[in-house]
Design a protein around this motif. Sequence first.
Motif, PDB file in Angstrom:
ATOM      1  N   GLN A  30       3.093   2.879   4.991  1.00 54.73           N
ATOM      2  CA  GLN A  30       3.683   2.496   3.625  1.00 54.73           C
ATOM      3  C   GLN A  30       3.347   1.009   3.449  1.00 54.73           C
ATOM      4  N   ALA A  31       3.740  -0.028   4.329  1.00 53.46           N
ATOM      5  CA  ALA A  31       3.343  -1.397   3.927  1.00 53.46           C
ATOM      6  C   ALA A  31       1.774  -1.566   3.817  1.00 53.46           C
ATOM      7  N   VAL A  32       0.733  -0.909   4.252  1.00 57.41           N
ATOM      8  CA  VAL A  32      -0.393  -0.919   3.915  1.00 57.41           C
ATOM      9  C   VAL A  32      -0.731  -0.695   2.844  1.00 57.41           C
ATOM     10  N   GLU A  33      -0.162   0.584   2.070  1.00 58.68           N
ATOM     11  CA  GLU A  33      -0.102   1.160   0.941  1.00 58.68           C
ATOM     12  C   GLU A  33       0.163   0.364  -0.177  1.00 58.68           C
ATOM     13  N   GLN A  34       1.465  -0.393  -0.015  1.00 66.30           N
ATOM     14  CA  GLN A  34       2.186  -1.513  -0.567  1.00 66.30           C
ATOM     15  C   GLN A  34       1.239  -2.577  -1.040  1.00 66.30           C
ATOM     16  N   TYR A  35       0.505  -3.078   0.028  1.00 56.95           N
ATOM     17  CA  TYR A  35      -0.370  -4.195  -0.073  1.00 56.95           C
ATOM     18  C   TYR A  35      -1.588  -4.042  -0.716  1.00 56.95           C
ATOM     19  N   GLN A  36      -2.150  -2.715  -0.849  1.00 55.81           N
ATOM     20  CA  GLN A  36      -3.316  -2.323  -1.347  1.00 55.81           C
ATOM     21  C   GLN A  36      -3.103  -2.146  -2.761  1.00 55.81           C
ATOM     22  N   ALA A  37      -1.728  -1.648  -3.070  1.00 56.79           N
ATOM     23  CA  ALA A  37      -1.365  -1.474  -4.589  1.00 56.79           C
ATOM     24  C   ALA A  37      -1.408  -3.035  -5.307  1.00 56.79           C
ATOM     25  N   ALA A  38      -0.605  -3.875  -4.496  1.00 59.79           N
ATOM     26  CA  ALA A  38      -0.244  -5.144  -5.063  1.00 59.79           C
ATOM     27  C   ALA A  38      -1.946  -5.859  -5.151  1.00 59.79           C
ATOM     28  N   ARG A  39      -2.614  -5.805  -4.245  1.00 58.48           N
ATOM     29  CA  ARG A  39      -4.080  -6.529  -4.350  1.00 58.48           C
ATOM     30  C   ARG A  39      -4.738  -5.731  -5.441  1.00 58.48           C
ATOM     31  N   GLN A  40      -4.767  -4.570  -5.710  1.00 60.50           N
ATOM     32  CA  GLN A  40      -5.530  -3.922  -6.768  1.00 60.50           C
ATOM     33  C   GLN A  40      -4.840  -4.395  -8.123  1.00 60.50           C
TER      34      GLN A  40
END
Length: 58
Positions: A30-40
């Motif tokens: 979940q942390a990885v997905e949140q980071y990727q969404a924020a980065r995108q």
Amino acid sequence: MEDLIVMISRRRDHWRQAHAQLMKVPGVRQAVEQYQAARQAEQEREAMGYGSGRYQGD
């Protein structure tokens, strides 16, 4: 050259296994997905450029 290929392959396999184990830890995925969404979102916001990408007719 063949020894180098074998060494690189072993390291790759080691890191793939380590990554798979890390992704099994609760909350990491979940942390990885949140980071990727924020980065995108950040990249999309930066891509608009000056004036937020809206044409003003100037």
